[in-house]
Write a protein that holds these residues in place. Sequence first.
Motif: not given
Length: 365
Positions: A81-85, A88-95, A167-170
């Motif tokens: 999921l992080m590799a695919r960016g 959505k919702g809380p996943f932005r910080w949960l991942l 990489a995900y944060r960027r």
Amino acid sequence: MRSTWYRWIGYATAAWTFAYGLMGLYWTFGGGGFPFGVGDAELVAEEESRLKFNLLGEATPEVAGPVVAALGLAGTVVAVLMARGYAKGPFRWLLPAFAWALAIGLAIGIQDYRTLIVVAYTPIMPIVVPLTALADDFQWGLLYSMPRLNLLLCLFAGIAWALTAVAYRRRVTGGCEACGRADEGSSWIDRAGRPATWIAFFAPMLYCATRWAWALGFSLGIDPEFYREGQETGLWIAGALLATLGAIGAVLTLGLIQRWGEVFPRWMIGLRGKRVPPMLAVVPAVLVSVLITSAAWMYVRVVAIDGVTAATWALTLPEVFWVVWGSALFVAALAYHRRRRGVCGECGRGTAAAEIRPRRQAALR
């Protein structure tokens, strides 16, 4: 692949995590080769202090196996999921929270001093064995035992998880995926680079001084019988060699803020005047910072549980300062990397000053 790491690091992390999760499933159902706790012969020998040396010192395959399998499955999904960016919702910080928890746990939490031993003793083993009577203790097979290599593999996996989080944060914040630049100005890392470099230079010196003192005949208060045994076997010579390696690394750290860290000095025939590739300094510095920090936390536990006495301080207290050493070295390496980035080929941000200065310095010489 190095220049496009941000595109594939998440999938590589997912692949490793899935494979390790399968190993957890294998151990759950009675498979052999469990590398933690009761499957680690070195920890088994330390009956009363396993947890002091390693947080998984009491782990069993029946309990740890299912945990590893579950984390492997969850981690595989998270990494993809992080590799695919996905954000959505809380996943932005949960991942990223999950990723950083695994990164810290793998690279520091479950580690002890043996990972550093594997890396540090590899280059000095050919010297240690002939100069000491430790041939039985210093063998390649013992140095590269499976539990030790497993810890080293987990440490690299922790670094991979950290890179996945970066990489995900960027990707989700709109920064350049290649260089990490956004529209913000300078960072505190830029300002902290020089003092952090000097701290990283001085922090290991207490450890080095104690090891050199032992080799020169000063016991520093440790048990006399233990000290004489170390003299007879050459243990203190091995320690002095390791300390010398650390001191050389400390001196090289100064290159992160010196001219010779950007342009090869004139005494390096064939390279003098040429630009030092930034990654030639950044990669070893980051790796060493993680290695010494992971080892330091073991000594922090030892000192916190056993305390410090006049007879034990030289054995464990200097290593506690490795936490400062590792943290400072990491910040210094990041500051050096940011200063040497130059213009990004993807987004065009940055300045060419970092690349022009070395050429000017070389011309002036």
